[in-house]
Design an enzyme around this catalytic site. Structure first.
Site, PDB file in Angstrom:
ATOM      1  N   HIS A 127      -7.671  -5.243  -7.733  1.00 32.63           N
ATOM      2  CA  HIS A 127      -7.319  -4.352  -6.463  1.00 32.63           C
ATOM      3  C   HIS A 127      -9.126  -4.093  -5.144  1.00 32.63           C
ATOM      4  CE1 HIS A 127      -4.925  -1.270  -4.307  1.00 32.63           C
ATOM      5  NE2 HIS A 127      -5.271  -0.914  -3.729  1.00 32.63           N
ATOM      6  N   TYR A 133     -18.469  11.112 -13.850  1.00 35.96           N
ATOM      7  CA  TYR A 133     -18.668  12.718 -15.272  1.00 35.96           C
ATOM      8  C   TYR A 133     -17.327  12.411 -15.919  1.00 35.96           C
ATOM      9  CZ  TYR A 133     -22.964  13.671 -12.568  1.00 35.96           C
ATOM     10  OH  TYR A 133     -23.787  13.503 -12.285  1.00 35.96           O
ATOM     11  N   ARG A 135       0.789  -1.367   0.060  1.00 38.78           N
ATOM     12  CA  ARG A 135      -0.726  -0.377   0.130  1.00 38.78           C
ATOM     13  C   ARG A 135       0.085   1.287   0.245  1.00 38.78           C
ATOM     14  NH1 ARG A 135      -5.296  -0.475   3.758  1.00 38.78           N
ATOM     15  NH2 ARG A 135      -6.363  -2.116   3.500  1.00 38.78           N
TER      16      ARG A 135
END
Length: 750
Positions: free
Chosen positions: A83, A127, A37
């Protein structure tokens, strides 16, 4: 009839050592955070989430020249295949890769609202649209050519790259930041062309020192520009150790106005500073009167940053104004360097500049060798097929006869012409149109070309020098693409020495204005403009009333002595205004609810004080020693049990007058009191009952002067009957002494 389902067997209970279980699980969590990570890999400079985002976009064929796809599609593929984490965290990672104010060389080309430098968030993933940039293309270049290892995804249904080929110096060019368990990383962005120059020098001189490499890599190159004012010695030390920091200042210039006026225009702000919060902070400091040289701040930014700072007057020096702002706002910030990375994807550790560049170069060399071997395998297979074609052309009639007459032509061809299985299969799959003479010439030409390439690649694989030469050539191409003459490659952050401007503390620049400090019985404090007279009509809350009223200036420090023996300090300009009833004193200082204020007065440097407790213990303390700007104050007079601080007075004279609650007055020489900075002190006066009521110092020749509540004074010149030794009981005061057992007039109160 439904068949009964047999429940799974219950595992037998067994004892587990709680400490060992917690250690094992916490270690697993820590390693997961570090490896998967928070820390980037030194080879491609990417964390797993960024690597998976780029790989998923490659699989979706979102190359730089292709069309855009919805970000939601990319995020869906990433969390569904590679992931297994929250979609918002993955989208945030994708957004950051597209922000040209967050990364020096964006890896994602975003279409839509991807946020701004003000700190506004990007639009929802449904969007926005995205595709890869040319920089990401370099990181992924050669991925299908066995240049890196692949591993199974979390569900075992697919595979993903362990690391990317990384033809771009991503780690240092775009930087990284992350917090793991017990370690963190913070790497600022750098200029890619400078990194390429340093890498080329390291190839030519493998033993080059970091000091030499820093001649090429001058320092960070932030996407938001700015000016680095860190000394060169500190920059060199940071790159040699892998730890350090860089002071970054906003870029500004003086803009001339009509009639001799001027203003400051800020065009670049430090990296990762949100412009809206910066303006908000400036406005707060202005309102709190902590920026006395600044009149106003305006944000006139459009696509480019333009912050306008208006000075208080034309006589203000621009450099002086900016120095005060650099010290109190994020117009100057410090970006840390902690080059903590995963080496070869396994071992975390801090590297210096040389080690990081060397690790990237070794990775590029390994990628080159693996890519060359992959190409050699493809060439060998193709040459095998071409040689089979040439055999077919030389024996065309016989090949046609075997194919027409034999039921199993393949083994016959292999036996007749000593062909391999691949060659025979290729001949059988050959189209009739390929039998023309021109095709035979093309096959011979291709065979010759591939043979030459094969010879060159074999020489490359065997020669370490040729490998480094090829790697250097690739780096030169990257440098040409992102050189200083290109819009993306030219350096944005410059270097300068901090100007030697004599710094004037903010306190010294506060406008000096007269105020009246008012503190009520219930502990509400405020500062009213002007020096009010004793007859001023000061309003208090219902049930509250006057306790302390004193004259001061906005540049003064106000000292507060409490019953716990502590002194607290407030700056007069920060006191709440006179409108309303002020604010509770305990909001400004950490005074316990069980204690109260003994005395409030204006600090006078160099003066001495006498402090005393209710039991009659006290000493002299220099006033400079009681000033403490911490909310918790400073312990000066030690009290305990039922005892508490009862009096404080300024030292002015040669004798001390102490009066008890039993109305006994004692006068003794001041020299009998010790001077201390902290302690219980010595006995001032002895009491049969009650305790100390008040204390004062005075000059014996001038007599003892007292003040009543109305401010009227009275002098007592003949005091021989009350003069004694310290710690005596004293005797009743002379006729006319105030009935409230207070000397009055302490510290010049109103």
């Amino acid at each position: 009839m439904t068949k009964a389902v047999t429940p799974p067997p219950i595992e037998p209970e067994h004892e587990v050592n709680l400490r060992e279980a917690l250690e094992t699980r916490y270690l697993a969590y820590a390693l997961s955070t570090i490896m998967h990570r928070a820390l980037p890999d030194v080879r491609d400079g990417l964390k797993p989430v960024h690597r998976r985002v780029l790989f998923a976009m490659r699989q979706l064929k979102l190359d730089p020249g292709s069309g855009f796809k919805k970000s939601a599609r990319v995020v869906g593929d990433v969390i569904g295949r590679y992931h297994p984490h929250g979609d918002q965290s993955v989208y945030d990672a994708l957004v950051r890769l597209a922000q040209d104010f967050s990364v020096r060389y964006p890896l994602v080309d975003g279409q839509g609202n991807f946020g701004n430098v003000d700190g506004d968030n990007a639009a929802a993933m449904r969007y926005t649209e995205a595709r890869l940039t040319a920089v990401a293309g370099l990181l992924l270049d050669g991925l299908e050519e066995d240049t890196v290892d692949f591993r199974e995804t979390y569900d075992g249904e697919d595979s993903e790259p362990v690391v990317l080929p990384g033809a771009f110096p991503q780690l240092l060019a775009n930087g990284a930041a992350g917090i793991a368990v017990g370690m963190a990383t913070s790497i600022p962005p750098h200029n890619a062309a400078e990194l390429c120059d340093a890498a080329l020098h390291l190839i030519k001189y493998p033993n080059a020192r970091t000091a030499k490499l820093v001649e090429f890599v001058q320092g960070p190159d932030f996407p938001t520009g700015g000016i680095i004012v860190e000394p060169r010695e500190a920059i060199l030390e940071a790159y040699e150790t892998g730890r350090g920091g860089f002071r970054v200042r906003a870029r500004w210039e003086k803009e001339e106005l009509a009639r001799g006026g001027w203003q400051i225009v800020v065009s670049e702000i430090p990296y990762q500073v949100q412009k809206s919060k910066l303006v908000e902070k400036l406005a707060e400091l202005l309102q709190a009167r902590k920026l006395p040289l600044l009149e106003d701040v305006r944000d006139e930014s459009a696509e480019e940053i333009r912050l306008v700072l208006v000075p208080k007057s034309r006589s203000v020096e621009p450099a002086q104004l900016m120095e005060t702002l650099f010290r109190s706002t994020e117009l100057e910030s410090r970006f840390p360097l902690n080059l903590n990375v995963l080496s070869a994807g396994q071992v975390p550790g801090v590297m210096n500049l040389r080690e990081a560049l060397r690790a990237w170069l070794e990775h590029r060399k390994d990628v080159l060798v693996r890519r060359s071997n992959f190409r050699l395998d493809k060439i060998a297979r193709r040459l095998e097929v071409l040689e089979g074609y040439l055999v077919a052309y030389l024996n065309l009639d016989e090949v046609i006869r075997i194919i027409r007459e034999e039921d199993e032509p393949k083994p016959k061809l292999m036996k007749k012409f000593k062909l391999s299985d691949n060659q025979a299969e290729a001949i059988l799959n050959m189209r009739l149109r390929s039998l023309r003479k021109l095709e035979e010439m093309e096959i011979k030409g291709e065979h010759k070309k591939l043979s030459a390439e094969q010879k060159e690649l074999k020489g490359l694989v065997r020669s370490d020098a040729k490998q480094w030469e090829r790697v250097a050539g690739e780096i030169k191409e990257v440098r040409a693409t992102f050189g200083p003459k290109t819009d993306l490659g030219k350096r944005r952050t410059t270097f300068s020495d901090a100007p030697k401007v004599e710094f004037v503390p903010v306190e010294a620049m506060i406008e000096k204005e007269p105020i009246t400090v008012v503190c009520s019985k219930k502990g509400w404090i405020r500062a009213m403009k002007g020096h009010l007279g004793a007859d001023a009509d000061i309003k208090y809350k219902e049930g509250d009333g006057e306790k302390f009223v004193l004259h001061a200036e906005t540049t003064d420090k106000v000292l507060i002595f409490a019953t716990d023996g502590r002194f607290y300090t407030l700056t007069a300009d920060k006191l709440p205004g006179g409108r309303g009833h002020g604010e509770p004193l305990r909001l400004a200082i950490d005074m316990d609810e069980s204690h109260d204020v003994v005395e409030i007065f204006v600090h006078r440097p160099g003066r001495k004080l006498i402090v005393a407790s209710h039991e009659g213990n006290g000493f002299v303390v220099p006033e400079d020693e009681v000033v403490a700007m911490r909310r918790a104050g400073k312990q000066v007079l030690n009290v305990g049990g039922t005892d508490e601080a009862a009096a404080c007075a300024a030292v002015s004279g040669d004798h001390v007058a102490a009066i008890g609650e039993n109305r006994k007055l004692l006068i003794f020489p001041l020299k009998e009191l010790p001077e201390m900075t902290r302690g219980k002190g010595v006995r001032l006066q002895r009491y049969g009952d009650g305790g100390l009521a008040d204390i004062k110092t005075f000059t014996l020749k001038e007599g003892l002067t007292t003040y009543d509540k109305g401010g009227r004074s009275r002098n007592f010149p003949d005091l021989k009957d009350w003069i004694g030794a310290r710690a005596q009981a004293g005797r009743l005061p002379p006729k006319g002494f105030p009935a409230d057992r207070k000397f009055g007039g302490a510290f010049g109160a109103v």
